[in-house]
Enzyme design. Structure first.
Site, PDB file in Angstrom:
ATOM      1  CE1 TYR A  81      -3.353  -2.706   0.163  1.00 60.60           C
ATOM      2  CE2 TYR A  81      -3.748  -2.180   2.459  1.00 60.60           C
ATOM      3  CZ  TYR A  81      -4.052  -2.911   1.329  1.00 60.60           C
ATOM      4  OH  TYR A  81      -5.063  -3.847   1.371  1.00 60.60           O
ATOM      5  CG  LEU A 111     -20.064  -0.154   0.884  1.00 59.98           C
ATOM      6  CD1 LEU A 111     -19.827   1.330   1.112  1.00 59.98           C
ATOM      7  CD2 LEU A 111     -21.431  -0.576   1.418  1.00 59.98           C
TER       8      LEU A 111
END
Length: 318
Positions: free
Chosen positions: A75, A232
């Site tokens: 990341y 989501l």
């Protein structure tokens, strides 16, 4: 970040080590008690030019009761781990989980490249230990490339799961990692891996992408934490979004909450072994995600949401 763990609150305590209420309640992970709403740190890489803002997001998460943070050395090419090391102290009682299976690919068409070979997995664990400032990472997830969305393994990166588990088990035996998790794993792969002792599964899963229901059930039966990413949906173009669903929009209007909060709350209600790690680089979104842990869904609302069809695609990053 210190290697000395802080005292753990009593089993399934409603508060964290800092005294904050646990958002979503308490759940087990690698012998620890954590808040069921945690934080996925990937999006902190968007704050590469504002390190103070990245630190502030993490500090706010701890204030809100988050004590489970998911990260990876890849990341931001180490930036995110470095910020976590600066922002989180032993007194916070935070369980930091990392993952291996990819490496940074700066300047490439995709910012990541597969790193699936056993020697690469070991090197990635060492890199995570260094950047986080830890002697042991409590849990490391092995990111397989068997199932999407995301990268695929080809050539010498198509490594047998048993060979990968062998090096992960060796790292656990050496004390460099505390437990082994799997990410983007198939049902067959999880079954093969069970004898190695699996603490966590991270797969793409949401209200609109429930192809892994059988894998979730196996995790529940084996007391394995289910930690869905893309909770989501809609992470890539072509994938459905939870927040576009009429049933979700109706529930949000009825409850006076956001559609995103409904989607996260459904995940918490759907299975008791679910732990969430929604990510954001925005303090307001962080607070809304944490507040999703307080949303109650009645039987009628749950039935309407359960009836939403799964329409997951299979997007591959070339």
């Amino acid at each position: 970040m210190s290697t000395t763990p802080s005292p753990e609150p009593s089993e399934f305590s409603d508060v964290t080590a800092t005294g904050a209420p646990r958002p979503g309640g308490a759940g087990p992970l690698v012998g620890r008690t954590v808040s069921r709403v945690g934080y996925g740190a990937m999006q902190l890489e968007r704050l590469h030019g504002d390190r103070a803002a990245a630190v502030a997001i993490l500090r706010r998460a701890v204030e809100l009761g988050v004590d489970h943070i998911d990260t990876a050395q890849f990341y931001g090419d180490g930036f995110v781990n470095d910020v976590i090391r600066e922002a989180i102290g032993p007194e916070d009682g935070v369980l930091v989980v990392s993952k291996v299976g990819a490496d940074p690919n700066p300047g490439g068409p995709v910012p990541l490249r597969p790193a699936q070979r056993p020697e690469e997995l070991r090197a990635s664990v060492e890199d995570n230990l260094t950047s986080l400032g830890l002697a042991q990472i409590p849990l490391v997830n092995l990111r397989r490339l068997d199932t999407g969305p995301g990268l695929r393994a080809e050539g010498d990166q198509a490594v047998d799961l048993d060979d990968q588990l062998a090096v992960m088990t060796a790292l656990r035996d050496e004390g460099k990692i505390g437990a082994i998790g799997l990410s983007s794993v198939t049902l067959e792969g999880l079954r093969r891996a069970l004898p190695a002792g699996i603490a966590c599964v991270q797969n793409a899963y949401s209200l609109v992408a429930r192809d892994d229901e059988d894998t979730l059930r196996l995790c529940a039966a084996e007391n394995i934490a289910w930690v869905p990413f893309f909770p989501l949906g809609g992470a890539f173009a072509g994938l459905p979004k939870v927040t576009d669903e009429p049933a979700v929009l109706q529930a949000a209007r009825s409850l006076g909450v956001t559609p995103s909060q409904v989607g996260l709350a459904w995940l918490l209600h759907h299975s008791p072994n679910t732990l969430l790690i929604p990510g954001t680089a925005n303090a307001g979104h962080l607070e809304a995600n944490v507040a999703a842990g307080t949303v109650t869904l009645d039987d009628a609302t749950l039935a309407a949401l359960d009836a939403v069809p799964t329409r997951s695609g299979d997007i591959v990053l070339d």
